[in-house]
Design an enzyme around this catalytic site. Structure first.
Site, PDB file in Angstrom:
ATOM      1  N   GLN A 115      -4.597  -4.911 -43.237  1.00 35.97           N
ATOM      2  CA  GLN A 115      -3.454  -4.027 -43.441  1.00 35.97           C
ATOM      3  C   GLN A 115      -3.169  -3.199 -42.180  1.00 35.97           C
ATOM      4  O   GLN A 115      -2.056  -2.712 -41.999  1.00 35.97           O
ATOM      5  CB  GLN A 115      -3.747  -3.111 -44.634  1.00 35.97           C
ATOM      6  CG  GLN A 115      -2.647  -2.165 -44.993  1.00 35.97           C
ATOM      7  CD  GLN A 115      -2.896  -1.509 -46.344  1.00 35.97           C
ATOM      8  OE1 GLN A 115      -2.810  -2.150 -47.381  1.00 35.97           O
ATOM      9  NE2 GLN A 115      -3.248  -0.234 -46.332  1.00 35.97           N
TER      10      GLN A 115
ATOM     11  N   GLU B 162       9.682   8.409 -16.714  1.00 36.65           N
ATOM     12  CA  GLU B 162       8.319   8.894 -16.921  1.00 36.65           C
ATOM     13  C   GLU B 162       7.764   8.422 -18.262  1.00 36.65           C
ATOM     14  O   GLU B 162       6.590   8.047 -18.374  1.00 36.65           O
ATOM     15  CB  GLU B 162       8.293  10.419 -16.859  1.00 36.65           C
ATOM     16  CG  GLU B 162       8.560  10.966 -15.478  1.00 36.65           C
ATOM     17  CD  GLU B 162       8.811  12.461 -15.520  1.00 36.65           C
ATOM     18  OE1 GLU B 162       7.862  13.208 -15.270  1.00 36.65           O
ATOM     19  OE2 GLU B 162       9.940  12.887 -15.829  1.00 36.65           O
TER      20      GLU B 162
ATOM     21  N   SER C  90      15.608  21.200 -16.965  1.00 38.99           N
ATOM     22  CA  SER C  90      14.443  22.045 -17.176  1.00 38.99           C
ATOM     23  C   SER C  90      14.863  23.260 -17.996  1.00 38.99           C
ATOM     24  O   SER C  90      15.961  23.784 -17.802  1.00 38.99           O
ATOM     25  CB  SER C  90      13.887  22.493 -15.823  1.00 38.99           C
ATOM     26  OG  SER C  90      13.128  23.675 -15.970  1.00 38.99           O
TER      27      SER C  90
ATOM     28  N   HIS D 227       0.835  -1.220   0.000  1.00 37.59           N
ATOM     29  CA  HIS D 227       0.000   0.000   0.000  1.00 37.59           C
ATOM     30  C   HIS D 227       0.864   1.263   0.000  1.00 37.59           C
ATOM     31  O   HIS D 227       0.421   2.313   0.459  1.00 37.59           O
ATOM     32  CB  HIS D 227      -0.948   0.036   1.200  1.00 37.59           C
ATOM     33  CG  HIS D 227      -1.673  -1.251   1.445  1.00 37.59           C
ATOM     34  ND1 HIS D 227      -2.919  -1.507   0.907  1.00 37.59           N
ATOM     35  CD2 HIS D 227      -1.314  -2.369   2.120  1.00 37.59           C
ATOM     36  CE1 HIS D 227      -3.310  -2.721   1.279  1.00 37.59           C
ATOM     37  NE2 HIS D 227      -2.343  -3.276   2.008  1.00 37.59           N
TER      38      HIS D 227
ATOM     39  N   LYS E 174      16.972  21.904 -11.845  1.00 32.67           N
ATOM     40  CA  LYS E 174      16.224  20.651 -11.993  1.00 32.67           C
ATOM     41  C   LYS E 174      17.000  19.542 -12.690  1.00 32.67           C
ATOM     42  O   LYS E 174      17.786  19.773 -13.585  1.00 32.67           O
ATOM     43  CB  LYS E 174      14.930  20.881 -12.814  1.00 32.67           C
ATOM     44  CG  LYS E 174      13.863  21.685 -12.159  1.00 32.67           C
ATOM     45  CD  LYS E 174      13.252  21.057 -10.909  1.00 32.67           C
ATOM     46  CE  LYS E 174      12.608  19.716 -11.140  1.00 32.67           C
ATOM     47  NZ  LYS E 174      11.423  19.787 -11.969  1.00 32.67           N
TER      48      LYS E 174
END
Ligand code: ARG
Length: 459
Positions: free
Chosen positions: A321, A289, A276, A155, A282
């Site tokens: 096709q 991702e 970035s 969890h 960054k």
């Protein structure tokens, strides 16, 4: 000129050509189309439908076409509806009258099915090798991880410590199953449709067994209608590829979390991360991702083809096709994803200290306390309630759990030892479990599984 001009009084409309052409994407079948045609020509010679000389002329023309396509000098025409048309047109230009005999006893329906099976057989094996490459990187990282451990989650809540090697191999075993599926799909793709003709076979003395053997197929079709309309192998391939994509997606999601400042378990190599355009500080996990994002389109490739197939009457329909673009797309995307994720996993820096301290929470050994009580005769449910009560008490009254354990009459100093940092993971001893003993066995098994899969692909 079209391949079917004889029956028609008018040239095809521009819109028809634009809408129905598959040449923009089926060019990548050129090599396999030439392979299929060579086998077909030899079959025609064996059947006495072509003389040896005629066969040689056609084989030489096919060879020349192969060279032209290979070196990029082949000029495609607007009227080349598909790769089969383009190649036959060029063979006819090169071979003169004999070119008109190339298509004897053959239809584009068995031809395209043959091409696609040759293509799939090879490309699925190539993907399987890439999957094994990733598996080998995971194995290398797992072996190097030694006795490092991190929290195992359920969890997404910290649950029990597990060896890092165990965690990495959890992804590895999924990859082993992926390879098994690819091998299995390839086995069903390994059937030659050549000789099925348009749908019913031929009046000419062709020998589909001989062409199947020549093309290295395991067998020939049993039913000509099935041979030209079966795309199960493409659907299966798309499922296999989508599931690989989903495995990459789950690994990607994990890397996104691990490389976040909040988690801090992983630092991606500069070469495998992006920056970035606005925020100078960054460093982003774009590969991870996209591995996650592209799973969506792989699922789309699969479901799109299934929808295409579902209502088709026997045998060939032009709808078929639509099998190629999803297959090509899925192969490209999964191939690229596997390569990128292999590089990412080979180079990512893992913060073993941070993993360890995240795993060494006081409650990490809660179930060990309960099992300690079980070994001394307490029913598990009672032991669970007792330890759960101590954890609650510790949280509510801000008293260290260790103190409560030591003070408890059923536990005391003997049980306190269970809370020693790093101990819990070593106590997972059952086969397939997360501790050092079963993981050592597992590493050996995983290594030999990868080697066995490589041999299977080679054989
Ligand atoms: N481009 C076609 C395909 O990909 C080749 C087969 C065409 N057959 C036909 N009967 N029109 O399916």
């Amino acid at each position: 000129m079209t391949l079917w001009h004889g029956r028609f009084g008018e040239a095809p409309a521009e819109e028809l050509l634009d809408y129905t052409a598959s040449l923009p994407f089926d060019r990548r079948l050129a090599g396999d189309d030439l392979t299929g045609s060579r086998a077909h020509v030899r079959g025609l010679v064996r059947a006495g439908l072509l003389s040896g000389d005629e066969g040689s002329i056609l084989l030489a023309a096919l060879e020349r076409v192969g060279t032209e396509i290979g070196e990029g000098s082949f000029s495609f025409r607007r009227s080349d509806e598909d790769i089969h048309t383009a190649i036959e047109r060029r063979v006819t230009e090169l071979a003169g009258d004999v070119g008109a005999r190339l298509h004897t006893g053959r239809s584009r329906n068995d031809q395209v099915a043959t091409d696609l099976r040759l293509y799939s057989r090879r490309e699925l094996a190539a993907v399987a090798h890439l999957v094994l490459d990733l598996g080998e990187v995971l194995l290398g990282r797992a072996e190097a991880a030694d006795d490092a451990y991190l929290p195992g989650y359920t969890h997404l809540q910290r649950a029990q410590p597990v060896l890092l090697a165990h965690h990495l191999l959890a992804h590895g075993w999924a990859l082993v199953r992926d390879v098994e599926r690819l091998v299995d799909t390839r086995r069903r793709a390994d059937v030659s449709p050549l000789g099925a003709g348009a749908l019913a076979g031929s009046s000419l003395p062709l020998d589909p067994d001989a062409t199947a053997a020549e093309l290295g197929f395991g067998s020939r079709f049993a039913n000509s209608l099935d041979a030209v309309s079966d795309r199960d192998f493409v659907a299966e391939a798309l499922f296999d590829l989508a599931l690989i994509g989903i495995h990459l997606s789950r690994m990607g999601e994990e890397m996104v979390l691990w490389s976040s400042e909040e988690w801090g378990f992983a630092t991606l190599a500069d070469a495998y991360s992006t920056g970035s355009s606005m925020l100078p500080q960054k460093k982003n996990p774009d590969i991870a991702e996209l591995a996650r994002g592209k799973a969506g389109r792989l699922i789309g490739d699969l479901t799109g083809l299934l929808a295409t197939l579902k209502g088709l009457p026997l045998a060939y329909n032009r709808d078929l096709q639509e099998d190629k673009e999803p297959l090509f797309d899925a192969l490209d995307q999964v191939g690229g994803g596997l390569r990128a994720m292999t590089g990412l996993y080979a180079t990512v820096e893992l913060d073993l200290e941070r993993m360890r301290s995240a795993a060494d929470t006081p409650a990490a050994a809660a179930v060990d306390l309960a099992e300690w009580l079980v070994e001394r005769g307490t029913p598990f449910r009672d032991a669970h309630a007792l330890v759960g009560g101590l954890v609650r008490d510790s949280l509510e009254r801000h008293v260290p759990l260790a103190e409560l354990v030591e003070a408890h009459p059923a536990l005391g100093t003997a049980a306190l030892e269970l809370l020693a940092p790093g101990l819990a993971v070593t106590r997972r001893r059952t086969p397939g479990g997360a501790g050092p003993e079963p993981v050592a066995t597992q590493l050996v098994a995983f290594r030999s599984e990868l080697a066995a899969k490589r041999r299977l692909l080679a054989g």
